[in-house]
Design a protein around this motif. Structure first.
Motif, PDB file in Angstrom:
ATOM      1  N   SER A 122       0.827  -1.210   0.000  1.00 41.65           N
ATOM      2  CA  SER A 122       0.000   0.000   0.000  1.00 41.65           C
ATOM      3  C   SER A 122       0.857   1.255   0.000  1.00 41.65           C
ATOM      4  O   SER A 122       0.645   2.167  -0.814  1.00 41.65           O
ATOM      5  N   TYR A 123       1.825   1.317   0.902  1.00 45.24           N
ATOM      6  CA  TYR A 123       2.651   2.517   0.969  1.00 45.24           C
ATOM      7  C   TYR A 123       3.610   2.617  -0.212  1.00 45.24           C
ATOM      8  O   TYR A 123       3.953   3.726  -0.635  1.00 45.24           O
ATOM      9  N   SER A 124       4.011   1.497  -0.784  1.00 47.06           N
ATOM     10  CA  SER A 124       4.827   1.539  -2.003  1.00 47.06           C
ATOM     11  C   SER A 124       4.025   2.123  -3.164  1.00 47.06           C
ATOM     12  O   SER A 124       4.543   2.923  -3.955  1.00 47.06           O
ATOM     13  N   LEU A 125       2.764   1.718  -3.282  1.00 46.25           N
ATOM     14  CA  LEU A 125       1.902   2.283  -4.331  1.00 46.25           C
ATOM     15  C   LEU A 125       1.681   3.776  -4.127  1.00 46.25           C
ATOM     16  O   LEU A 125       1.660   4.547  -5.097  1.00 46.25           O
ATOM     17  N   ILE A 126       1.542   4.203  -2.876  1.00 46.22           N
ATOM     18  CA  ILE A 126       1.380   5.633  -2.603  1.00 46.22           C
ATOM     19  C   ILE A 126       2.636   6.394  -3.024  1.00 46.22           C
ATOM     20  O   ILE A 126       2.553   7.428  -3.694  1.00 46.22           O
ATOM     21  N   LEU A 127       3.800   5.882  -2.648  1.00 41.72           N
ATOM     22  CA  LEU A 127       5.058   6.543  -3.030  1.00 41.72           C
ATOM     23  C   LEU A 127       5.236   6.576  -4.540  1.00 41.72           C
ATOM     24  O   LEU A 127       5.682   7.577  -5.105  1.00 41.72           O
ATOM     25  N   TRP A 128       4.890   5.497  -5.213  1.00 40.38           N
ATOM     26  CA  TRP A 128       4.998   5.441  -6.667  1.00 40.38           C
ATOM     27  C   TRP A 128       4.049   6.453  -7.308  1.00 40.38           C
ATOM     28  O   TRP A 128       4.423   7.166  -8.255  1.00 40.38           O
ATOM     29  N   THR A 129       2.825   6.559  -6.808  1.00 37.01           N
ATOM     30  CA  THR A 129       1.856   7.516  -7.343  1.00 37.01           C
ATOM     31  C   THR A 129       2.338   8.949  -7.154  1.00 37.01           C
ATOM     32  O   THR A 129       2.224   9.776  -8.069  1.00 37.01           O
ATOM     33  N   VAL A 130       2.896   9.236  -5.994  1.00 38.62           N
ATOM     34  CA  VAL A 130       3.421  10.584  -5.742  1.00 38.62           C
ATOM     35  C   VAL A 130       4.582  10.886  -6.681  1.00 38.62           C
ATOM     36  O   VAL A 130       4.677  11.975  -7.244  1.00 38.62           O
ATOM     37  N   ARG A 131       5.456   9.929  -6.884  1.00 41.08           N
ATOM     38  CA  ARG A 131       6.603  10.133  -7.779  1.00 41.08           C
ATOM     39  C   ARG A 131       6.141  10.363  -9.217  1.00 41.08           C
ATOM     40  O   ARG A 131       6.656  11.246  -9.911  1.00 41.08           O
ATOM     41  N   SER A 133       3.213  11.485 -10.249  1.00 45.17           N
ATOM     42  CA  SER A 133       2.544  12.787 -10.375  1.00 45.17           C
ATOM     43  C   SER A 133       3.543  13.938 -10.278  1.00 45.17           C
ATOM     44  O   SER A 133       3.372  14.972 -10.933  1.00 45.17           O
ATOM     45  N   GLN A 134       4.605  13.765  -9.501  1.00 45.14           N
ATOM     46  CA  GLN A 134       5.649  14.792  -9.416  1.00 45.14           C
ATOM     47  C   GLN A 134       6.361  14.938 -10.759  1.00 45.14           C
ATOM     48  O   GLN A 134       6.647  16.052 -11.205  1.00 45.14           O
TER      49      GLN A 134
END
Length: 140
Positions: A122-131, A133-134
């Protein structure tokens, strides 16, 4: 050495297992809801009421009834006893029967390993999504 009798030791160990499992379950549910809200906003909107319920669930009086089977109320699965130094009580991890060994293995896989993997994913997917979008913001 353990200062109290076996009944207090059993209650102490049972509460430790029960609250530990419920805590890890709550963290797993919260991480998955956060992942849905951040990574899949269209699906995350459906979870507004569920997220509120899951966040408030530890305070609900009926919630402890959900975990007793996982916390070791299966008769004969194992017993509770003092730890080697006698300062606390926990599950006696030395499996004396096949059922105890299978229950301990199932407890490890489904109540520890699987929730930890779900939290990590879950947190890996969140970090990937943030990256991602950045990067998209930088390109525009």
């Amino acid at each position: 050495r353990w200062l109290f009798n076996q009944a207090v030791c059993t209650l102490y160990a049972f509460c430790g297992v029960l609250f530990g499992l419920c805590s890890l379950t709550s963290l797993t549910v919260l991480s998955m809801v956060c992942c849905l809200k951040v990574c899949y906003p269209a699906y995350g909107r459906c979870w507004d009421a569920a997220a509120t319920l899951c966040t408030a669930a530890p305070a609900l009086p009926g919630r402890p009834r959900l975990c007793p089977r996982a916390a070791g109320l299966i008769p004969g699965a194992w017993s509770y006893g003092p730890e080697p130094y006698g300062t606390a009580c926990c599950i006696t991890w030395k499996a004396s029967s096949r059922e105890a060994m299978l229950y301990i293995l199932a407890l490890f896989i489904f109540c520890y390993l699987l929730p930890c993997l779900l939290i990590l994913v879950s947190y890996s997917l969140i970090l990937w999504t943030v990256r991602v979008s950045q990067r998209a913001i930088r390109q525009h």
